[in-house]
Design a protein around this motif. Structure first.
Motif, PDB file in Angstrom:
ATOM      1  N   ARG A 172       0.934  -1.993  -2.018  1.00 60.58           N
ATOM      2  CA  ARG A 172       1.133  -1.155  -0.831  1.00 60.58           C
ATOM      3  C   ARG A 172       2.126  -0.026  -1.073  1.00 60.58           C
ATOM      4  NH1 ARG A 172       0.750  -5.135   4.497  1.00 60.58           N
ATOM      5  NH2 ARG A 172      -1.430  -4.573   4.780  1.00 60.58           N
ATOM      6  N   ASP A 227       2.332 -11.386   1.564  1.00 62.88           N
ATOM      7  CA  ASP A 227       1.186 -10.981   2.375  1.00 62.88           C
ATOM      8  C   ASP A 227      -0.082 -11.757   2.002  1.00 62.88           C
ATOM      9  OD1 ASP A 227       2.600  -9.202   3.888  1.00 62.88           O
ATOM     10  OD2 ASP A 227       1.885  -7.397   2.869  1.00 62.88           O
ATOM     11  N   ARG A 249      14.284   2.082   7.878  1.00 69.32           N
ATOM     12  CA  ARG A 249      13.447   0.896   8.046  1.00 69.32           C
ATOM     13  C   ARG A 249      14.115  -0.214   7.248  1.00 69.32           C
ATOM     14  NH1 ARG A 249       8.598   0.922  10.351  1.00 69.32           N
ATOM     15  NH2 ARG A 249       7.153  -0.805  10.044  1.00 69.32           N
ATOM     16  N   ASP A 266       6.611 -10.675  11.284  1.00 71.55           N
ATOM     17  CA  ASP A 266       6.947 -10.117   9.972  1.00 71.55           C
ATOM     18  C   ASP A 266       8.438  -9.905   9.790  1.00 71.55           C
ATOM     19  OD1 ASP A 266       4.323 -10.154   9.161  1.00 71.55           O
ATOM     20  OD2 ASP A 266       3.930  -8.069   9.726  1.00 71.55           O
ATOM     21  N   PHE A 296       4.482   2.517   1.118  1.00 69.80           N
ATOM     22  CA  PHE A 296       5.076   2.760   2.445  1.00 69.80           C
ATOM     23  C   PHE A 296       5.836   4.082   2.434  1.00 69.80           C
ATOM     24  CE2 PHE A 296       4.777  -1.849   2.190  1.00 69.80           C
ATOM     25  CZ  PHE A 296       4.436  -2.257   3.469  1.00 69.80           C
ATOM     26  N   TRP A 320      14.525  -3.877   5.578  1.00 69.62           N
ATOM     27  CA  TRP A 320      13.808  -5.033   5.028  1.00 69.62           C
ATOM     28  C   TRP A 320      14.790  -6.052   4.485  1.00 69.62           C
ATOM     29  CZ3 TRP A 320       8.939  -4.240   1.454  1.00 69.62           C
ATOM     30  CH2 TRP A 320       7.919  -3.585   2.168  1.00 69.62           C
ATOM     31  N   HIS A 322       9.081 -10.615   1.519  1.00 71.40           N
ATOM     32  CA  HIS A 322       9.714  -9.517   2.249  1.00 71.40           C
ATOM     33  C   HIS A 322       9.662  -9.816   3.738  1.00 71.40           C
ATOM     34  CE1 HIS A 322       5.396  -8.801   2.159  1.00 71.40           C
ATOM     35  NE2 HIS A 322       5.536  -8.168   3.311  1.00 71.40           N
ATOM     36  N   ARG A 331       2.503   2.917  11.714  1.00 73.15           N
ATOM     37  CA  ARG A 331       3.271   1.865  12.376  1.00 73.15           C
ATOM     38  C   ARG A 331       4.312   2.469  13.314  1.00 73.15           C
ATOM     39  NH1 ARG A 331       3.344  -2.936   7.945  1.00 73.15           N
ATOM     40  NH2 ARG A 331       1.176  -2.639   7.334  1.00 73.15           N
ATOM     41  N   ALA A 375      10.346  -7.389   7.478  1.00 76.05           N
ATOM     42  CA  ALA A 375      10.717  -6.090   8.049  1.00 76.05           C
ATOM     43  C   ALA A 375      11.483  -6.361   9.335  1.00 76.05           C
ATOM     44  CB  ALA A 375       9.475  -5.249   8.308  1.00 76.05           C
TER      45      ALA A 375
HETATM   46  C1  SIN Z   1       5.211  -6.410   6.343  1.00 81.17           C
HETATM   47  O1  SIN Z   1       4.365  -6.174   5.469  1.00 81.17           O
HETATM   48  O2  SIN Z   1       5.581  -7.560   6.495  1.00 81.17           O
HETATM   49  C2  SIN Z   1       5.764  -5.320   7.224  1.00 81.17           C
HETATM   50  C3  SIN Z   1       6.299  -4.204   6.446  1.00 81.17           C
HETATM   51  C4  SIN Z   1       6.685  -3.006   7.305  1.00 81.17           C
HETATM   52  O3  SIN Z   1       6.001  -2.728   8.285  1.00 81.17           O
HETATM   53  O4  SIN Z   1       7.671  -2.349   6.983  1.00 81.17           O
END
Ligand code: SIN
Ligand code: FE
Length: 302
Positions: free
Chosen positions: A164, A150, A176, A144, A166, A178, A262, A129, A264
């Protein structure tokens, strides 16, 4: 208002922290039990110092220009296929190696943290990403930066979990960011009464038209509706946030993103690995979104 949120955050933090810098980290029995309980309760397992190592030759992927899509470069381990990138030849091979290594490292991490899942998780898509989230344009449904669980229109899970891993691999040290919403078991009942019911025949039609990979079950229908309803609801977006988290560069985290709401907000350069898991393979199947939605519907949804 501020005060309320602060106290809620202290009581209900969704983060469970684990030490360790070597990949995969070693968790003792108590740590493994803590990880399993927290994860299946919708918590985020945070390894703040577990850095996924990028090799010097891979530094070239951390500049603009490799992404052909609005969001992610993706990799399908089962078919060794790379998508969403302009990379060709040596560069495509290099990106494939990076992502295949992350897929493998993520599997080893999950199995080290949660031995119960060993041999039970199925490796799905890997993503890189590179695009900055803040200011990125997207349709409301794909935005998002709004709280959601999800669920993917073209990839029904038929009730299986979405797990997931990350890693923030930002080379400049950018976090990052959230936002996190409250638990699934208390959020789903708020939305359920207004979710449209599945229409008979529509799942078969979607599969027949090739719009879905496999047939959408009523479970997939409700998860998609929930995903959309959450993103559409301005009140929920304002009031549903219980926590804001900055995942530092060099951190790795594991979460069931079908369960924990969540969003982001900011950051670029992350790796993400998706796994699927059968609900029956969990320690607490009753905590899964499938079982929670089935108890709301009063019937089976798969
Ligand atoms: C998401 O799953 O909504 C995005 C999460 C991310 O890219 O940090
Ligand atoms: Fe998401």
């Amino acid at each position: 208002m501020q005060g309320d949120y602060a106290s809620v955050t202290m009581v209900m933090s969704s983060l469970e922290r684990f030490p360790g810098t070597a990949w995969p980290p070693t968790l003792d029995e108590a740590g493994q039990a803590r990880a399993l309980e927290a994860l299946e309760a919708g918590g985020i397992l945070l390894f703040p110092d577990l850095r996924f190592a990028i090799e010097p030759s891979e530094g070239r992927f951390f500049v603009e220009g490799w992404s052909a899509a609005a969001k992610n470069i993706s990799y399908e381990a089962a078919r060794r296929s790379l998508g969403g990138t302009k990379a060709e030849g040596e560069d495509a091979t290099g990106l494939t190696r990076l992502m295949a290594r992350y897929a493998e490292a993520s599997r080893r991490l999950v199995e080290a943290a949660i031995p119960l899942y060993r041999g039970r998780i199925e490796t799905a898509r890997t993503s890189f990403r590179p695009v900055e989230i803040a200011g990125r344009s997207s349709s409301p449904r794909q935005d998002d930066t709004r709280l959601h669980v999800d669920a993917f229109p073209s990839r029904p899970t038929a009730g299986r979990r979405i797990l997931r891993v990350f890693s923030n691999v930002n080379p400049a040290g950018q976090a990052r960011r959230w936002r996190i919403g409250g638990p699934f078991a208390s959020t789903a009942p708020q939305f359920y009464p207004r979710l449209p019911k599945p229409r008979p025949g529509s799942a078969l039609l979607h599969a027949w038209l090739g719009l879905t990979k496999g047939r959408r079950r009523d479970y997939d229908h409700y998860m998609l509706q929930l995903h959309d309803a959450m993103k559409r609801d301005d009140g929920y977006q304002r009031e549903g946030v219980i926590e804001e988290i900055d995942f530092p560069a060099g951190a790795t985290w594991i979460v069931f993103t079908d369960q924990r709401p969540h969003a982001a907000l900011a950051g670029r350069y992350a790796l993400e690995q998706t796994f699927h898991l059968d609900v029956e393979q969990m320690k607490h199947p009753e905590r899964s979104p499938l079982r929670v939605l089935e108890s709301l519907a009063g019937r089976r949804l798969t």
